[in-house]
Design a protein around this motif. Structure first.
Motif, PDB file in Angstrom:
ATOM      1  N   MET A   1       0.896  -1.206   0.081  1.00  0.00           N
ATOM      2  CA  MET A   1      -0.082  -0.091  -0.040  1.00  0.00           C
ATOM      3  C   MET A   1       0.999   1.312   0.129  1.00  0.00           C
ATOM      4  N   SER A   2       0.262   2.191  -1.005  1.00  0.00           N
ATOM      5  CA  SER A   2       1.193   3.403  -1.000  1.00  0.00           C
ATOM      6  C   SER A   2       0.728   4.277   0.140  1.00  0.00           C
ATOM      7  N   LYS A   3       1.814   5.055   0.897  1.00  0.00           N
ATOM      8  CA  LYS A   3       1.488   6.045   1.787  1.00  0.00           C
ATOM      9  C   LYS A   3       1.232   7.208   1.207  1.00  0.00           C
ATOM     10  N   THR A   4       1.717   7.473  -0.012  1.00  0.00           N
ATOM     11  CA  THR A   4       1.653   8.752  -0.707  1.00  0.00           C
ATOM     12  C   THR A   4       0.297   8.697  -1.588  1.00  0.00           C
ATOM     13  N   THR A   5      -0.688   9.477  -1.369  1.00  0.00           N
ATOM     14  CA  THR A   5      -1.731   9.733  -2.161  1.00  0.00           C
ATOM     15  C   THR A   5      -2.007  10.966  -2.478  1.00  0.00           C
ATOM     16  N   PRO A   6      -2.789  11.597  -3.280  1.00  0.00           N
ATOM     17  CA  PRO A   6      -3.109  12.956  -3.908  1.00  0.00           C
ATOM     18  C   PRO A   6      -3.847  13.620  -2.287  1.00  0.00           C
ATOM     19  N   ALA A   7      -4.212  12.683  -1.534  1.00  0.00           N
ATOM     20  CA  ALA A   7      -4.891  13.312  -0.235  1.00  0.00           C
ATOM     21  C   ALA A   7      -3.679  13.504   0.664  1.00  0.00           C
ATOM     22  N   THR A   8      -2.585  12.818   0.917  1.00  0.00           N
ATOM     23  CA  THR A   8      -1.485  13.246   1.792  1.00  0.00           C
ATOM     24  C   THR A   8      -0.947  14.070   1.166  1.00  0.00           C
ATOM     25  N   LEU A   9      -0.783  14.279  -0.209  1.00  0.00           N
ATOM     26  CA  LEU A   9       0.256  15.281  -0.823  1.00  0.00           C
ATOM     27  C   LEU A   9      -0.843  16.515  -0.529  1.00  0.00           C
ATOM     28  N   ALA A  10      -1.945  16.614  -0.553  1.00  0.00           N
ATOM     29  CA  ALA A  10      -2.666  17.886  -0.409  1.00  0.00           C
ATOM     30  C   ALA A  10      -2.554  18.365   1.215  1.00  0.00           C
ATOM     31  N   LEU A  11      -2.615  17.477   1.933  1.00  0.00           N
ATOM     32  CA  LEU A  11      -2.450  17.848   3.476  1.00  0.00           C
ATOM     33  C   LEU A  11      -1.096  18.252   3.865  1.00  0.00           C
ATOM     34  N   THR A  12      -0.025  17.581   3.187  1.00  0.00           N
ATOM     35  CA  THR A  12       1.352  17.945   3.416  1.00  0.00           C
ATOM     36  C   THR A  12       1.461  19.297   2.724  1.00  0.00           C
ATOM     37  N   GLN A  13       0.963  19.606   1.617  1.00  0.00           N
ATOM     38  CA  GLN A  13       1.058  20.895   1.024  1.00  0.00           C
ATOM     39  C   GLN A  13       0.335  22.166   1.796  1.00  0.00           C
TER      40      GLN A  13
ATOM     41  N   ILE B   1     -12.380   6.964  -0.883  1.00  0.00           N
ATOM     42  CA  ILE B   1     -12.578   8.466  -1.574  1.00  0.00           C
ATOM     43  C   ILE B   1     -12.441   9.324  -0.165  1.00  0.00           C
ATOM     44  N   SER B   2     -11.384  10.404  -0.449  1.00  0.00           N
ATOM     45  CA  SER B   2     -11.067  11.291   0.556  1.00  0.00           C
ATOM     46  C   SER B   2     -11.363  12.873   0.222  1.00  0.00           C
ATOM     47  N   PRO B   3     -11.755  13.346   1.244  1.00  0.00           N
ATOM     48  CA  PRO B   3     -11.927  14.806   0.797  1.00  0.00           C
ATOM     49  C   PRO B   3     -11.168  15.769   0.461  1.00  0.00           C
ATOM     50  N   PHE B   4      -9.823  15.089   0.775  1.00  0.00           N
ATOM     51  CA  PHE B   4      -8.525  16.066   0.363  1.00  0.00           C
ATOM     52  C   PHE B   4      -8.085  15.405  -1.100  1.00  0.00           C
ATOM     53  N   GLY B   5      -7.464  16.420  -1.717  1.00  0.00           N
ATOM     54  CA  GLY B   5      -6.761  16.096  -2.990  1.00  0.00           C
ATOM     55  C   GLY B   5      -7.561  15.572  -4.166  1.00  0.00           C
ATOM     56  N   GLN B   6      -9.012  15.997  -4.137  1.00  0.00           N
ATOM     57  CA  GLN B   6      -9.735  15.269  -5.087  1.00  0.00           C
ATOM     58  C   GLN B   6      -9.586  15.962  -6.420  1.00  0.00           C
ATOM     59  N   LYS B   7      -9.727  15.586  -7.685  1.00  0.00           N
ATOM     60  CA  LYS B   7      -9.518  15.724  -8.971  1.00  0.00           C
ATOM     61  C   LYS B   7     -10.120  17.057  -9.326  1.00  0.00           C
ATOM     62  N   ARG B   8     -11.420  17.124  -8.849  1.00  0.00           N
ATOM     63  CA  ARG B   8     -12.061  18.488  -8.905  1.00  0.00           C
ATOM     64  C   ARG B   8     -12.632  18.866  -7.498  1.00  0.00           C
ATOM     65  N   ILE B   9     -12.119  20.063  -7.399  1.00  0.00           N
ATOM     66  CA  ILE B   9     -12.623  20.851  -6.059  1.00  0.00           C
ATOM     67  C   ILE B   9     -14.243  21.064  -6.066  1.00  0.00           C
ATOM     68  N   VAL B  10     -14.714  20.449  -4.855  1.00  0.00           N
ATOM     69  CA  VAL B  10     -16.365  21.036  -5.250  1.00  0.00           C
ATOM     70  C   VAL B  10     -16.516  21.454  -3.313  1.00  0.00           C
ATOM     71  N   PRO B  11     -17.511  22.301  -3.166  1.00  0.00           N
ATOM     72  CA  PRO B  11     -17.901  22.608  -1.873  1.00  0.00           C
ATOM     73  C   PRO B  11     -18.091  21.420  -0.839  1.00  0.00           C
ATOM     74  N   THR B  12     -17.631  21.843   0.311  1.00  0.00           N
ATOM     75  CA  THR B  12     -17.642  20.627   1.168  1.00  0.00           C
ATOM     76  C   THR B  12     -18.221  20.949   2.519  1.00  0.00           C
ATOM     77  N   ALA B  13     -18.957  20.091   3.121  1.00  0.00           N
ATOM     78  CA  ALA B  13     -19.486  20.378   4.408  1.00  0.00           C
ATOM     79  C   ALA B  13     -19.259  19.257   5.461  1.00  0.00           C
ATOM     80  N   ILE B  14     -18.877  19.632   6.500  1.00  0.00           N
ATOM     81  CA  ILE B  14     -18.569  18.587   7.751  1.00  0.00           C
ATOM     82  C   ILE B  14     -19.813  18.809   8.658  1.00  0.00           C
ATOM     83  N   GLU B  15     -19.887  17.549   9.234  1.00  0.00           N
ATOM     84  CA  GLU B  15     -21.070  17.329  10.512  1.00  0.00           C
ATOM     85  C   GLU B  15     -20.388  18.170  11.511  1.00  0.00           C
ATOM     86  N   GLU B  16     -21.333  19.269  12.065  1.00  0.00           N
ATOM     87  CA  GLU B  16     -20.697  20.068  13.192  1.00  0.00           C
ATOM     88  C   GLU B  16     -20.312  19.343  14.371  1.00  0.00           C
TER      89      GLU B  16
END
Length: 157
Positions: free
Chosen positions: A1-13, A103-118
């Motif tokens: 399993m790769s530990k580097t994904t678009p999600a982890t890259l987005a968080l790091t950046q 599916i991660s909310p981070f590093g998605q191919k197309r950025i869309v509006p996001t909501a998190i449960e309060e």
């Protein structure tokens, strides 16, 4: 399993501190988030699932505890819309660039509006999908909210 994904890259950046957690993904599990929580030995309320939906025909990302269900009326209202429905799995994969179950909310191919449960923001730390089946990122929920530019709302039943 790769530990580097678009999600982890987005968080790091974005400079968000996070830790990785892995688990044995079960492709036959009825509910992926609940299976992830059980496999990691943590409460399902801190394992947040990422769902893709449409509000008035426009794609949105929704992040809620894995032991909860999204209320479609509340989801539509959170985005100022009239109606909401879940996106079909194939459409969610095309939209995000991730496979269902990873599916991660981070590093998605197309950025869309996001909501998190309060209620998730009341937790010290949460787990969110790291962009691959069996990979989770552990981070502070307020850091996740900032990194995603997400709104918070009451989204569950």
């Amino acid at each position: 399993m790769s530990k580097t994904t678009p999600a982890t890259l987005a968080l790091t950046q974005s400079g968000v501190p996070f830790a990785l957690a892995t688990y044995d993904y079960d492709p036959d599990a009825d509910r992926v988030g609940l299976q992830a929580a059980e496999a990691m030995g943590v409460s399902p309320s801190i394992v947040l699932k990422t769902l893709m939906a449409e509000v008035d025909g426009k794609p949105v990302c929704v992040v809620v505890p894995s032991d909860e269900e999204v209320n479609m009326k509340k989801l539509a209202a959170a985005f100022g819309g009239k109606s909401a429905h879940m996106m079909k799995p194939a459409d969610a994969e095309r939209q995000t660039g991730y496979r269902v179950g990873g599916i991660s909310p981070f590093g998605q191919k197309r950025i869309v509006p996001t909501a998190i449960e309060e209620m998730a923001l009341l937790e010290d730390e949460v787990f969110m999908n790291g962009g691959q089946r069996g990979l989770q990122v552990r981070l502070k929920p307020e850091d996740a909210q900032k990194a995603l530019g997400a709104r918070t709302a009451d989204l569950i039943r």
